[in-house]
Design a protein around this motif. Sequence first.
Motif, mmCIF file in Angstrom:
data_model
loop_
_atom_site.group_PDB
_atom_site.id
_atom_site.type_symbol
_atom_site.label_atom_id
_atom_site.label_comp_id
_atom_site.label_asym_id
_atom_site.label_seq_id
_atom_site.Cartn_x
_atom_site.Cartn_y
_atom_site.Cartn_z
ATOM 1 N N TRP A 70 -8.065 -0.667 -6.103
ATOM 2 C CA TRP A 70 -7.450 -0.404 -5.080
ATOM 3 C C TRP A 70 -6.233 0.618 -5.405
ATOM 4 O O TRP A 70 -6.333 1.505 -4.420
ATOM 5 C CB TRP A 70 -6.501 -1.563 -4.462
ATOM 6 N N SER A 126 0.804 -1.288 0.102
ATOM 7 C CA SER A 126 -0.003 -0.222 0.046
ATOM 8 C C SER A 126 0.974 1.055 -0.029
ATOM 9 O O SER A 126 0.522 2.131 -0.724
ATOM 10 C CB SER A 126 -0.830 -0.145 1.435
ATOM 11 N N LEU A 173 -7.180 8.456 -2.174
ATOM 12 C CA LEU A 173 -7.609 8.636 -0.791
ATOM 13 C C LEU A 173 -6.157 8.658 0.206
ATOM 14 O O LEU A 173 -6.169 9.333 1.329
ATOM 15 C CB LEU A 173 -8.319 7.624 -0.228
ATOM 16 N N THR A 210 -7.541 4.386 2.817
ATOM 17 C CA THR A 210 -7.901 3.209 1.865
ATOM 18 C C THR A 210 -7.825 1.902 2.507
ATOM 19 O O THR A 210 -8.707 0.982 2.442
ATOM 20 C CB THR A 210 -7.150 3.105 0.693
ATOM 21 N N SER A 211 -6.615 1.769 3.423
ATOM 22 C CA SER A 211 -6.654 0.444 4.192
ATOM 23 C C SER A 211 -7.600 0.396 5.246
ATOM 24 O O SER A 211 -7.942 -0.804 5.347
ATOM 25 C CB SER A 211 -4.975 0.469 4.595
ATOM 26 N N TYR A 263 -10.491 0.531 5.004
ATOM 27 C CA TYR A 263 -11.791 -0.123 4.407
ATOM 28 C C TYR A 263 -11.646 -1.556 4.173
ATOM 29 O O TYR A 263 -12.719 -2.296 3.846
ATOM 30 C CB TYR A 263 -12.166 0.489 3.043
ATOM 31 N N ALA A 302 -7.693 3.858 -5.595
ATOM 32 C CA ALA A 302 -8.435 4.531 -4.295
ATOM 33 C C ALA A 302 -7.079 5.038 -3.620
ATOM 34 O O ALA A 302 -7.146 6.098 -2.986
ATOM 35 C CB ALA A 302 -8.994 3.365 -3.537
ATOM 36 N N VAL A 303 -6.019 4.471 -3.413
ATOM 37 C CA VAL A 303 -4.761 4.854 -2.757
ATOM 38 C C VAL A 303 -4.271 6.097 -3.420
ATOM 39 O O VAL A 303 -3.795 6.858 -2.535
ATOM 40 C CB VAL A 303 -3.705 3.608 -2.906
#
Length: 247
Positions: free
Chosen positions: A177, A109, A184, A189-190, A192, A180-181
């Motif tokens: 993903w 991430s 956000l 993101t993580s 969620y 989203a990273v």
Amino acid sequence: MKETNRQQELTFAAAGLCGICLYYLLENIALTYTMASNVGVIISVAPFFTAILSHLFLKEEKPHASFFIGFVVAMTGIALISFNGSKLELNPTGDLLALLAALIWACYSVLTKKISGYGYHTILTTRRVFCYGILFMLPTLFLFDFKLELTRFANPVYLFNILFLGLGASALCFVTWNFAVKALGAVKTSVYIYMVPVITVVTSVAILYEKITALAAVGTVLTLVGLLLSESKLFLRKEAKQNGLAK
């Protein structure tokens, strides 16, 4: 995709090694040593590791108390959903592998957040990361009892499962993903990830017509509350900065 420099290429390679190769290997090997419920709960600690690594390596703001309170509440809820009355059994080897998988996902991430700053399209970066992940995965075929046996894909059930895992659970999920990273941030993101057990419960009720138990219901509520607590301070601080109310 424009030409990358050496440092960027190494970052793509590291992301492929962590998110595609090591994460899947560790998680699947862990499942051979411990119960799926254990792995489900342990993997959900990934947001905690992501917050710590983001603060250390991305120089992001240190997580507030609400994040850690939300983490504890959400993990309690996830444990209730995952075990749901079943016997808790600790299996050190499998549990430690699952914990390591959660740490590796946190690394992925953070690397993804760094890659998002390069300015490349999300689909192109995901494709590049996957290519490196597959390259790193190939040598592991010689370490396990791997047999190709293409005749198995003549079975429509097997073929559909592989297509779903490849196109849906892998390609589509990684693209969304990574997007989203980029939008956000790694930590937000993580968080969620906490929603995965909740969605599983809802889906099992809607599609499999399973009955939701009292423990699962309480666990769902606690997980959602934990998610809101973890997100609240981050959201408020972001809004305050946007409105010029915080330095």
